[in-house]
Design a protein around this motif. Structure first.
Motif, mmCIF file in Angstrom:
data_model
loop_
_atom_site.group_PDB
_atom_site.id
_atom_site.type_symbol
_atom_site.label_atom_id
_atom_site.label_comp_id
_atom_site.label_asym_id
_atom_site.label_seq_id
_atom_site.Cartn_x
_atom_site.Cartn_y
_atom_site.Cartn_z
ATOM 1 N N LEU A 144 9.641 30.469 5.962
ATOM 2 C CA LEU A 144 10.989 30.535 5.402
ATOM 3 C C LEU A 144 12.033 30.294 6.485
ATOM 4 O O LEU A 144 13.006 29.560 6.285
ATOM 5 C CB LEU A 144 11.218 31.902 4.751
ATOM 6 N N LYS A 200 12.580 26.694 7.327
ATOM 7 C CA LYS A 200 13.400 25.968 6.367
ATOM 8 C C LYS A 200 14.845 26.440 6.400
ATOM 9 O O LYS A 200 15.775 25.648 6.218
ATOM 10 C CB LYS A 200 12.841 26.161 4.947
ATOM 11 N N GLU A 207 6.015 31.569 -8.255
ATOM 12 C CA GLU A 207 6.982 30.478 -8.200
ATOM 13 C C GLU A 207 7.524 30.286 -6.786
ATOM 14 O O GLU A 207 7.715 29.159 -6.327
ATOM 15 C CB GLU A 207 8.130 30.738 -9.185
ATOM 16 N N THR A 208 7.775 31.397 -6.098
ATOM 17 C CA THR A 208 8.282 31.287 -4.726
ATOM 18 C C THR A 208 7.216 30.704 -3.808
ATOM 19 O O THR A 208 7.518 29.909 -2.916
ATOM 20 C CB THR A 208 8.734 32.664 -4.207
ATOM 21 N N LYS A 259 5.068 28.504 -4.427
ATOM 22 C CA LYS A 259 4.949 27.061 -4.614
ATOM 23 C C LYS A 259 5.898 26.276 -3.707
ATOM 24 O O LYS A 259 5.680 25.092 -3.450
ATOM 25 C CB LYS A 259 5.222 26.703 -6.075
ATOM 26 N N GLU A 260 6.953 26.935 -3.223
ATOM 27 C CA GLU A 260 7.901 26.266 -2.334
ATOM 28 C C GLU A 260 7.353 26.117 -0.916
ATOM 29 O O GLU A 260 7.906 25.373 -0.111
ATOM 30 C CB GLU A 260 9.214 27.044 -2.286
ATOM 31 N N PHE A 261 6.267 26.862 -0.619
ATOM 32 C CA PHE A 261 5.742 26.873 0.740
ATOM 33 C C PHE A 261 4.271 26.494 0.694
ATOM 34 O O PHE A 261 3.426 27.274 0.282
ATOM 35 C CB PHE A 261 5.911 28.263 1.366
ATOM 36 N N THR A 262 3.973 25.282 1.121
ATOM 37 C CA THR A 262 2.591 24.799 1.024
ATOM 38 C C THR A 262 1.646 25.629 1.872
ATOM 39 O O THR A 262 0.456 25.675 1.611
ATOM 40 C CB THR A 262 2.509 23.333 1.465
ATOM 41 N N GLY A 270 4.618 34.446 -1.102
ATOM 42 C CA GLY A 270 5.515 34.325 -2.247
ATOM 43 C C GLY A 270 6.199 35.633 -2.581
ATOM 44 O O GLY A 270 7.423 35.673 -2.793
#
Length: 445
Positions: A26, A29, A412-413, A415-418, A425
């Motif tokens: 996180l 990003k 869902e969270t 999925k933003e971080f491979t 998440g």
């Protein structure tokens, strides 16, 4: 803002706070959030005080009392009181910090905190415990309130202690408010509170199973560790949903299935009675199709497993246990206890998921999977504020929705971080909710 300087005091438990290790992607990003994390690591307030009380011999005894009020950006400070000789500020900061983000995942208006004392209730009479609770509340009552800080129980603080603490607060402040949760039902407690952590863990696992495989608990072979409150109610809910409970355990050993039959609800109720009397699983006759294994944990003892619900203690499921479970066909893990899986075990589960996708092991971290207890504490606060009590069915339905939402937001969270699974998440989702509220309130910028 001045730069953050780490405390020079060694706080080993706090320094191992699990959320720290999972937020790095996180911060890559959104690097501006790293400084916000450093701000949030410092509690809003730490209260430390002396507790003097009289034992049954009339002698003066003294203990340390603590309350760490970590974050109130989402609501009143919320977290348990622990009575145990091991209690110190480092442990309470660790627990309080993690509590912030667990509470955030419930979607309820609760901040994070933790407290307690190095008082040991074991071996003490009811009168000694009552006198300690009154002395402890004499100072704590200055710093808590229904809209400020609402403690609950934890290790060493059950219904008896909550009752004593609530009575002391009421007398000192001359007001009846929902200042503690986990109260007796007749004086403001909630239905489903004893069951909440166990039920919630199963509801979380049920949602994982539905999303991953389009299935439910019917016919699922489930390993459960522990034999206390969480394990008992998790087992009863699994049985109700059609699953087979293949194990329980305690500090002396494990009871495991030798065949395909699971434990009955009647046997789980026998275990509950046994534990109330301070007994161990070895004191019961193993039911037909089960064996008791002295000094063992259940993870390597059953060769065909669908779901694991570790619900006993911290670090009870290690790397070798995880590998054995994967070999046994494990599909889902949901933590009923606080951090029962070691980091190495989690890596095994997450590697399986990366390699096999949805057919690998889905792992539900305790921050999300065992938040059912504090969720119903939050529902107790809501009922107290309205001066009413909901039925079992209403509370249970709300709990199920909260656990479903906790799973969905983590998924869902993630999925933003491979690089990350449900651990990342859940941690990221809780952290973002807290930090955005803190920004809106001017606590960080």
């Amino acid at each position: 803002m001045s730069s953050y300087t780490a405390s020079k005091v060694s706080e080993p438990e706090f320094e191992l706070a699990e959320i720290r290790s999972t937020l790095a992607p996180l911060f890559k990003k959104r690097p501006e959030l790293e400084n916000a994390f450093k701000v949030l690591m410092i509690p809003e307030r730490i209260i430390q005080f002396r507790v003097t009380w009289e034992d049954d011999k009339g002698q003066c005894q003294v203990n340390n009392g603590f309350r760490v009020q970590f974050s109130s950006v989402l609501g009143p400070y919320k977290g348990g009181l622990r009575l145990h000789p091991s209690v110190n500020l480092s442990i309470l900061k660790f627990l309080g910090f993690e509590q912030i983000f667990k509470n955030a995942l419930t979607g309820l208006h609760m901040g994070g905190g933790k407290g307690g004392s190095d008082f040991d209730p074991k071996g003490k009479s009811d009168n000694e415990i009552r006198r300690f609770c009154v002395a402890f509340m004499r100072e704590l009552s200055r710093h808590i309130g229904a809209d400020t800080d609402v403690p609950a129980g934890d290790i060493g603080v059950g219904g008896r202690e909550v009752g004593f603490l609530f009575g002391a607060y009421k007398q000192m402040r001359n007001e009846w408010v929902g200042v503690l949760t986990g109260k007796g039902y007749d004086f403001g407690g909630s239905k489903i509170r004893p069951e909440a952590t166990g039920y919630g863990c199963v509801y979380y696992a049920e949602e994982m199973i539905r999303v991953a495989r389009g299935e439910d608990f019917k016919g699922k072979r489930v390993l459960i560790s522990g034999a206390g409150n969480v394990a008992q109610f998790a087992a009863l809910k699994v049985i109700e949903l059609g699953g087979q409970v293949l194990s329980l355990s305690d500090s002396k050993g494990a009871l495991v299935a030798e065949g395909n039959e699971g434990l009955s609800a009647d046997f789980i109720n026998q275990v509950a009675d046994l534990k109330l009397k301070g007994g161990y699983l070895k004191d019961l006759s193993a039911p037909s199709g089960f064996k008791y294994v002295e000094g063992a944990r259940p993870w390597k003892l059953v060769k065909n497993v669908d779901v694991a619900l570790p619900s006993a203690t911290q670090n009870e499921l290690d790397e070798e246990d995880a590998k054995a479970l994967v070999a046994a066909g494990l599909g889902f893990v949901a933590e009923g206890a606080n951090m029962p899986c070691t980091l190495e075990a989690i890596n095994v589960f997450e590697s399986s998921r990366r390699e096999k996708g949805n057919k690998g092991v889905w792992y539900g971290p305790g921050k999300a999977a065992n938040c059912g207890g504090v969720a119903v504490s939050g529902l107790e606060m809501a009922q107290n504020s309205a001066r009413l009590q909901w039925t079992d069915e209403v509370v249970d339905a709300k709990l199920k929705d909260i656990m479903k939402n906790a799973f969905e937001i983590g998924l869902e969270t993630a999925k933003e971080f491979t690089e990350g699974g449900e651990v990342m998440g859940s941690n990221v989702a809780g952290f973002l909710k807290v930090v955005e509220a803190a920004k809106a309130q001017g606590d960080v910028w």
